[in-house]
Design a protein around this motif. Structure first.
Motif, mmCIF file in Angstrom:
data_model
loop_
_atom_site.group_PDB
_atom_site.id
_atom_site.type_symbol
_atom_site.label_atom_id
_atom_site.label_comp_id
_atom_site.label_asym_id
_atom_site.label_seq_id
_atom_site.Cartn_x
_atom_site.Cartn_y
_atom_site.Cartn_z
ATOM 1 N N CYS A 71 40.807 47.632 44.126
ATOM 2 C CA CYS A 71 42.117 48.234 44.432
ATOM 3 C C CYS A 71 43.270 47.431 43.842
ATOM 4 O O CYS A 71 44.302 47.991 43.497
ATOM 5 C CB CYS A 71 42.319 48.340 45.941
ATOM 6 S SG CYS A 71 41.343 49.607 46.738
ATOM 7 N N CYS A 72 43.077 46.129 43.726
ATOM 8 C CA CYS A 72 44.140 45.258 43.236
ATOM 9 C C CYS A 72 43.997 44.924 41.756
ATOM 10 O O CYS A 72 44.699 44.054 41.235
ATOM 11 C CB CYS A 72 44.203 43.996 44.087
ATOM 12 S SG CYS A 72 44.719 44.366 45.774
ATOM 13 N N ARG A 111 49.505 40.761 42.818
ATOM 14 C CA ARG A 111 48.241 41.438 43.119
ATOM 15 C C ARG A 111 47.460 40.684 44.190
ATOM 16 O O ARG A 111 46.869 41.287 45.091
ATOM 17 C CB ARG A 111 47.401 41.583 41.844
ATOM 18 C CG ARG A 111 48.002 42.587 40.881
ATOM 19 C CD ARG A 111 47.370 42.616 39.500
ATOM 20 N NE ARG A 111 45.975 42.328 39.450
ATOM 21 C CZ ARG A 111 45.389 41.630 38.464
ATOM 22 N NH1 ARG A 111 46.099 41.147 37.481
ATOM 23 N NH2 ARG A 111 44.098 41.425 38.487
ATOM 24 N N PHE A 151 38.042 37.968 41.153
ATOM 25 C CA PHE A 151 38.972 38.066 42.267
ATOM 26 C C PHE A 151 38.833 36.874 43.210
ATOM 27 O O PHE A 151 39.830 36.246 43.578
ATOM 28 C CB PHE A 151 38.737 39.377 43.037
ATOM 29 C CG PHE A 151 39.445 39.445 44.356
ATOM 30 C CD1 PHE A 151 40.826 39.456 44.423
ATOM 31 C CD2 PHE A 151 38.726 39.495 45.538
ATOM 32 C CE1 PHE A 151 41.490 39.517 45.645
ATOM 33 C CE2 PHE A 151 39.368 39.557 46.756
ATOM 34 C CZ PHE A 151 40.753 39.573 46.814
ATOM 35 N N GLN A 199 48.738 38.675 46.502
ATOM 36 C CA GLN A 199 49.446 38.832 47.786
ATOM 37 C C GLN A 199 49.108 40.175 48.420
ATOM 38 O O GLN A 199 48.888 40.269 49.631
ATOM 39 C CB GLN A 199 50.950 38.689 47.580
ATOM 40 C CG GLN A 199 51.380 37.278 47.275
ATOM 41 C CD GLN A 199 52.846 37.188 46.908
ATOM 42 O OE1 GLN A 199 53.660 38.014 47.315
ATOM 43 N NE2 GLN A 199 53.198 36.185 46.131
ATOM 44 N N LYS A 200 49.041 41.225 47.599
ATOM 45 C CA LYS A 200 48.661 42.544 48.100
ATOM 46 C C LYS A 200 47.216 42.514 48.610
ATOM 47 O O LYS A 200 46.910 43.077 49.671
ATOM 48 C CB LYS A 200 48.812 43.594 46.987
ATOM 49 C CG LYS A 200 48.400 44.991 47.388
ATOM 50 C CD LYS A 200 49.248 45.524 48.509
ATOM 51 C CE LYS A 200 48.878 46.948 48.844
ATOM 52 N NZ LYS A 200 49.596 47.442 50.011
ATOM 53 N N ALA A 201 46.337 41.858 47.875
ATOM 54 C CA ALA A 201 44.937 41.745 48.293
ATOM 55 C C ALA A 201 44.836 41.021 49.636
ATOM 56 O O ALA A 201 44.101 41.455 50.526
ATOM 57 C CB ALA A 201 44.127 41.011 47.230
ATOM 58 N N VAL A 204 38.673 45.720 47.880
ATOM 59 C CA VAL A 204 40.016 45.133 47.748
ATOM 60 C C VAL A 204 40.215 44.628 46.326
ATOM 61 O O VAL A 204 41.264 44.856 45.721
ATOM 62 C CB VAL A 204 40.236 44.006 48.776
ATOM 63 C CG1 VAL A 204 41.496 43.210 48.465
ATOM 64 C CG2 VAL A 204 40.304 44.573 50.187
ATOM 65 N N SER A 205 39.193 43.970 45.784
ATOM 66 C CA SER A 205 39.319 43.448 44.420
ATOM 67 C C SER A 205 39.559 44.575 43.413
ATOM 68 O O SER A 205 40.392 44.449 42.514
ATOM 69 C CB SER A 205 38.105 42.611 44.030
ATOM 70 O OG SER A 205 36.958 43.387 43.867
ATOM 71 N N LEU A 213 45.811 43.360 52.359
ATOM 72 C CA LEU A 213 44.750 44.338 52.641
ATOM 73 C C LEU A 213 43.605 43.708 53.422
ATOM 74 O O LEU A 213 43.068 44.308 54.345
ATOM 75 C CB LEU A 213 44.218 44.937 51.334
ATOM 76 C CG LEU A 213 45.129 45.931 50.626
ATOM 77 C CD1 LEU A 213 44.575 46.275 49.250
ATOM 78 C CD2 LEU A 213 45.319 47.180 51.464
ATOM 79 N N ARG A 265 49.837 38.585 38.566
ATOM 80 C CA ARG A 265 48.587 38.214 39.256
ATOM 81 C C ARG A 265 48.891 37.758 40.683
ATOM 82 O O ARG A 265 48.203 38.127 41.628
ATOM 83 C CB ARG A 265 47.853 37.117 38.489
ATOM 84 C CG ARG A 265 46.522 36.737 39.112
ATOM 85 C CD ARG A 265 45.742 35.687 38.324
ATOM 86 N NE ARG A 265 46.551 34.559 37.912
ATOM 87 C CZ ARG A 265 46.927 34.299 36.645
ATOM 88 N NH1 ARG A 265 46.545 35.085 35.674
ATOM 89 N NH2 ARG A 265 47.673 33.259 36.376
#
Length: 96
Positions: free
Chosen positions: A48-49, A27, A57, A29-31, A45-46, A34, A24
């Motif tokens: 996509c992650c 995910r 999210f 950190q990636k969000a 974004v939510s 983005l 989590r």
């Protein structure tokens, strides 16, 4: 004798985070990346992650980073704008 790290310990680098919490966190950190680097909507974004809803999210994001996703995006855009005064000071310092 030294304790051997379990699979969860070697993945997370800590004894306190579960593999699910670690995943989590990745995910989120990636969000955050983005949100800061693109103009993709918070909802997109939510998805996509891998979050099931924007509200899930947003809750997880706030718990991880201390603010809502949209606020984080606004903050980074504000910080990235060069101020005219800062540019003048930097130019003056280079000239001296």
């Amino acid at each position: 004798m030294a304790r051997r790290a379990s699979g969860a310990d070697s993945l997370t680098g800590t004894h306190h985070a579960s593999p699910q919490a670690y995943h989590r966190s990745l995910r989120l950190q990636k969000a955050r990346s983005l949100l800061r680097q693109t103009n993709i909507s918070v909802t997109e974004v939510s998805v996509c992650c891998g979050f099931s809803s924007s509200s899930d999210f947003s809750r997880a994001f706030k718990r991880e980073f201390g603010q809502q996703p949209a606020a984080d995006r606004k903050e980074i855009h504000y910080l990235e704008r060069p101020s005219e005064q800062g540019a003048v000071v930097a130019t003056h310092q280079l000239a001296n």
